[in-house]
Motif scaffolding. Structure first.
Motif, PDB file in Angstrom:
ATOM      1  N   TRP A 243       0.816  -1.012   0.037  1.00  0.00           N
ATOM      2  CA  TRP A 243      -0.183  -0.040   0.001  1.00  0.00           C
ATOM      3  C   TRP A 243       0.786   1.231  -0.033  1.00  0.00           C
ATOM      4  O   TRP A 243       0.442   2.164  -0.622  1.00  0.00           O
ATOM      5  CB  TRP A 243      -0.884   0.076   1.259  1.00  0.00           C
TER       6      TRP A 243
ATOM      7  N   THR B 230      -8.438   7.336  -0.034  1.00  0.00           N
ATOM      8  CA  THR B 230      -8.019   6.075   0.599  1.00  0.00           C
ATOM      9  C   THR B 230      -8.791   5.953   1.996  1.00  0.00           C
ATOM     10  O   THR B 230      -9.454   4.903   2.495  1.00  0.00           O
ATOM     11  CB  THR B 230      -6.591   5.820   0.663  1.00  0.00           C
TER      12      THR B 230
ATOM     13  N   VAL C 104     -11.191   2.770   1.911  1.00  0.00           N
ATOM     14  CA  VAL C 104     -10.958   1.906   2.798  1.00  0.00           C
ATOM     15  C   VAL C 104     -11.795   1.461   3.948  1.00  0.00           C
ATOM     16  O   VAL C 104     -12.045   0.326   4.382  1.00  0.00           O
ATOM     17  CB  VAL C 104      -9.505   1.859   3.074  1.00  0.00           C
TER      18      VAL C 104
ATOM     19  N   SER D  57     -13.717  -2.008   4.278  1.00  0.00           N
ATOM     20  CA  SER D  57     -13.439  -2.744   5.094  1.00  0.00           C
ATOM     21  C   SER D  57     -14.733  -2.872   6.332  1.00  0.00           C
ATOM     22  O   SER D  57     -14.721  -3.932   6.574  1.00  0.00           O
ATOM     23  CB  SER D  57     -12.152  -2.150   5.994  1.00  0.00           C
TER      24      SER D  57
ATOM     25  N   SER E 157     -18.245 -10.194  -3.372  1.00  0.00           N
ATOM     26  CA  SER E 157     -17.088  -9.473  -3.203  1.00  0.00           C
ATOM     27  C   SER E 157     -16.726  -8.842  -4.723  1.00  0.00           C
ATOM     28  O   SER E 157     -16.663  -7.809  -5.012  1.00  0.00           O
ATOM     29  CB  SER E 157     -15.957 -10.098  -2.679  1.00  0.00           C
TER      30      SER E 157
ATOM     31  N   VAL F  10      -9.920  -3.395  -2.065  1.00  0.00           N
ATOM     32  CA  VAL F  10     -10.372  -4.104  -0.983  1.00  0.00           C
ATOM     33  C   VAL F  10     -11.270  -5.338  -1.127  1.00  0.00           C
ATOM     34  O   VAL F  10     -11.142  -6.234  -0.864  1.00  0.00           O
ATOM     35  CB  VAL F  10     -10.755  -3.122   0.352  1.00  0.00           C
TER      36      VAL F  10
ATOM     37  N   GLY G  29     -10.417  -9.301  -1.141  1.00  0.00           N
ATOM     38  CA  GLY G  29     -11.039  -9.779  -0.213  1.00  0.00           C
ATOM     39  C   GLY G  29     -11.999 -11.063  -0.841  1.00  0.00           C
ATOM     40  O   GLY G  29     -12.252 -12.119  -0.169  1.00  0.00           O
TER      41      GLY G  29
ATOM     42  N   GLY H 183      -5.711 -10.293   2.606  1.00  0.00           N
ATOM     43  CA  GLY H 183      -5.738  -8.669   3.146  1.00  0.00           C
ATOM     44  C   GLY H 183      -7.127  -8.588   4.044  1.00  0.00           C
ATOM     45  O   GLY H 183      -7.226  -7.574   4.398  1.00  0.00           O
TER      46      GLY H 183
ATOM     47  N   VAL I 267      -8.214  -1.346   8.811  1.00  0.00           N
ATOM     48  CA  VAL I 267      -8.532  -0.025   8.278  1.00  0.00           C
ATOM     49  C   VAL I 267      -7.016   0.626   8.728  1.00  0.00           C
ATOM     50  O   VAL I 267      -6.626   1.576   7.718  1.00  0.00           O
ATOM     51  CB  VAL I 267      -9.568   0.773   8.651  1.00  0.00           C
TER      52      VAL I 267
ATOM     53  N   ARG J  97      -4.001  -0.178   6.437  1.00  0.00           N
ATOM     54  CA  ARG J  97      -3.975   0.179   5.145  1.00  0.00           C
ATOM     55  C   ARG J  97      -3.835   1.783   4.995  1.00  0.00           C
ATOM     56  O   ARG J  97      -3.082   2.440   4.048  1.00  0.00           O
ATOM     57  CB  ARG J  97      -5.191  -0.013   4.594  1.00  0.00           C
TER      58      ARG J  97
END
Length: 736
Positions: free
Chosen positions: A447, A474, A478, A482, A495, A526, A530, A535, A540, A543
């Motif tokens: 990242w 981000t 994220v 997340s 996903s 993400v 996922g 990851g 959060v 990242r």
């Protein structure tokens, strides 16, 4: 500008959300290609292959959104192929930290140098490095890595195929560029009614010229109405200025000025009508009142001398614009008879049935291109082609472009090159971010370097504004993604669906602001990772902190190893002065040896002056936001100097607007004026570079002698305007 203010301005710029026209159909097509790739890969190969192939399709779709005039399928294939090569090489070395670090340094250095070929190539190359950092974590063997690379390329192929099978407004970008150029001319004509020496923004004409260059395959398919109006728009520009300027045309007040205002208003309406027709690919619908104003027979009794000839020339050129803007068939132009706009103007063939230039329309006013800026290097005038229009300007294919790009990259490997400094910065920062990601206890450290390579640009303002926007986007993206993953625990297919939805949002909103697009990109990564389970355990906080680290490294690198534009402003100004002097000299020389309005040396000098003007304005725009002292050229002095050189170019353009036809009686005194203009501006450019004040004594003496030797009031006034503009430049530099 202080550092605090510069940071505040760049942060505000990065977080700005703009109102832009959205393209939902194009965004849906890109998302459809991504969905097809992910669905096919999931069904046959599983989540890991689907994730890597999805990155290929995702990046290929982004490439088709870049501001490039190449065919969209070509961009998608180039992006998919280059990303496949990048990731495969990363797979081969990923298990060996030293080898991968060496590859990362080399690849990011080359991606930095690729910016020499333009922003589209630079963005694709930077994205390849960023995505490589993610995808190399997926495969487990060389054979698997080859399969992943093949699927990445397949993603690009799918996006390219969809562009061909589901075309959305073909040639739309070229249509918009040409329509914007005509609309800019229309706006210029209307502004001239109130301000006879109004400035002209050259960017639309420059963009239209870039869009006019086509590959051989494009040349066979380009709609006929996109071939020709650009050159006519450039020829209209000096005619409008010549008609409006009281120094060489109608008096500032009185019946003649009222008539000029009517003609300018009519020209604006007709140019707008042509712009609308080209933009939408429909017939031109002319406003009857505007046509009537241009065809009024009493123009000759109101306007006199050059004003009358300029009015006739304007009517003839507008007729040409209308005719070429009409959608054509292979057998004709598609323009209806009787659309001529000027009394006695024919189609250029003597039939009198079209709207082109006839013999009366050519009297006393030649067709001359504009004196404004364009980004291309100098080149000869376009040779004649079919239908009496210039032959298309050619653009090299990708294979033929490769050696040209390599030559551009090699040319930037020199001291003082901003591109070389960017390449060094981005490679060092990416490697440092990668190593820190390995050391820090966060996991998935890619990242940090991914953020660095995506935000870094060759100039200060973009690097800092994108760093702030990347962190903010981000953080939001994220956190949202997340939160969904941690609470809903979506399965593989859900996903994947959420990733496609985020990609659609990114494609749809990417032109509204970098921060907005990064919200979608962060959520996309993400959900995509996922989908495979990779990851999911990363928090959060991890990242976001790694993204912040990458942005801070990028910003720190520019502060420690900058490529400021402010100290280069004098050199840019000197280049523009020298190029403008060569252009004015080439125009003056044509009066001593008449060669007609299409003189290639005038055209080449004009294009060189355009390129120098663009370089100056781009540099000035970047320098405004830099936190450094002006070092001899304040921003106010730079603005005044730029205005002076713009006036110099306008005066030269007025001379060019009335170039004598081939075979006309020569004016021997013009040769001396041309030589003095060239020498004086070259010396002046040297003085500007050396922080001196240029003087124009020899040019002043020549202009004084010119006033006694030349009887034409236009030529006397234009020479005086050239000298006045240079005096204004000296005054601006004296106050620096």
């Amino acid at each position: 500008m202080s550092w605090l203010r510069a940071l505040r301005e760049t942060a505000r710029s990065g977080l700005t959300v703009e109102r832009r026209r959205l393209a939902p159909a194009v965004a849906a097509r890109g998302a459809l290609g991504l969905a097809l790739v992910i669905g096919f890969s999931l069904a046959l190969f599983g989540p890991a292959v689907a994730a890597s192939s999805a990155f290929g399709a995702f990046q290929a779709a982004i490439a088709t959104f870049q501001r490039s005039w190449r065919p969209r399928p070509t961009l998608a294939l180039a992006s998919g192929g280059s990303l496949a090569v990048s990731t495969f090489l990363g797979y081969l070395t990923g298990a060996h930290t030293v080898l991968f670090l060496a590859l990362l340094l080399l690849w990011t250095f080359l991606s930095g140098l690729v910016w020499a070929a333009g922003p589209t190539a630079g963005i694709i190359a930077s994205s390849n490095v960023a995505i490589m950092l993610v995808t190399i974590t997926l495969p487990t063997s060389v054979a698997t890595a080859a399969g992943h690379a093949a699927m990445i390329f397949a993603g690009g192929v799918v996006q390219a195929a969809l562009v061909v099978l589901l075309p959305v407004r073909p040639w739309g970008a070229q249509r918009d560029a040409l329509a914007d150029a005509l609309a800019a001319e229309a706006d210029y004509a209307r502004r001239l009614r109130h301000d006879p020496v109004a400035p002209f923004d050259p960017v639309p004409l420059m963009t239209a010229r870039s869009a006019a260059a086509v590959t051989p395959r494009q040349a066979r398919r380009r709609p006929a109405e996109l071939h020709g109006p650009r050159r006519l728009a450039e020829r209209i520009r000096p005619v409008l200025a010549s008609l409006a300027d009281p120094a060489v045309g109608a008096p500032a007040e009185g019946p003649q000025r009222d008539r000029v205002r009517e003609l300018l208003a009519a020209a604006g309406e007709i140019l707008d009508a042509a712009a609308r027709a080209i933009r939408h690919g429909e017939p031109v619908r002319l406003p009857p009142a505007a046509v009537a104003a241009l065809r009024t027979p009493d123009t000759g009794s109101i306007l006199t001398d050059r004003s009358h000839r300029a009015a006739l020339r304007l009517a003839a050129l507008l007729g040409d614009v209308v005719e070429t803007a009409e959608p054509r068939t292979e057998t004709g132009s598609g323009a209806e008879p009787g659309t001529g706009m000027g009394p006695g103007t024919g189609s250029g063939t003597g039939t009198g049935t079209g709207s082109g230039v006839g013999t009366e329309g050519r009297a006393g006013a030649s067709s001359a291109p504009s004196s404004e800026a364009a980004p291309e290097p100098p080149e000869p005038a376009d040779p004649p082609g079919p239908l009496g229009l210039p032959a298309p300007r050619t653009r090299p294919t990708l294979l033929r472009l490769a050696p040209l790009v390599l030559a551009q990259m090699r040319a930037e490997v020199r001291p003082g090159s901003a591109i070389l400094r960017h390449a060094i910065r981005v490679s060092a920062v990416t490697a440092a971010g990668y190593l820190l990601g390995l050391v820090l206890p966060f996991g998935h450290g890619y990242w940090a370097p991914m953020a660095s390579v995506m935000v870094m640009r060759p100039d200060f303002s973009q690097t800092y504004s994108r760093s702030v926007a990347r962190f903010g986007g981000t953080l939001v993206g994220v956190a949202l993604a997340s939160g969904v993953v941690q609470t809903a625990h979506p399965g593989t297919y859900l996903s994947a669906g959420l990733a496609v939805l985020c990609a659609f949002g990114m494609y749809l909103l990417m032109r509204t602001g970098y921060a907005v697009s990064q919200v979608c990109v962060a959520a996309y990564v993400v959900f995509l990772l996922g989908m495979e389970g990779s990851g999911v355990t990363q928090t959060v906080r991890d990242r976001v902190l790694l993204t912040l680290l990458g942005g801070l490294l990028a910003m720190l690198s520019y502060a420690l190893y900058p490529a400021w534009e402010t100290p280069r402003l004098r050199g840019r100004l000197a280049d523009w002065l020298a190029a403008s002097g060569r252009y004015a000299a080439a125009v003056a020389a044509r009066y001593a040896a008449p060669a007609g309005p299409g003189s290639p040396d005038v055209r080449e000098a004009l294009l060189s002056a355009r390129a120098a003007r663009v370089a100056w304005h781009d540099a000035l725009g970047r320098a405004v936001h830099e936190p450094v002292r002006h070092r001899g050229l304040s921003h106010a002095a730079a603005e005044d100097a730029g205005h002076a050189l713009a006036e110099f170019g306008r005066a030269a353009m007025l001379l060019e607007a009335h170039l004598p036809e081939r075979g006309a009686p020569p004016l021997p005194a013009a040769a001396g004026l041309a030589e003095v203009l060239r020498e004086a501006t070259e010396r002046g450019a040297k003085a500007v570079r050396e922080r001196g004040e240029p003087v124009w004594d020899d040019l002043r003496e020549t202009v004084a002698a010119w006033d006694t030797e030349v009887t034409d009031p236009l030529l006397r006034k234009a020479a005086r305007l050239l000298l006045d503009a240079l005096d204004e430049l000296s005054a601006a530099l004296a106050d620096a």
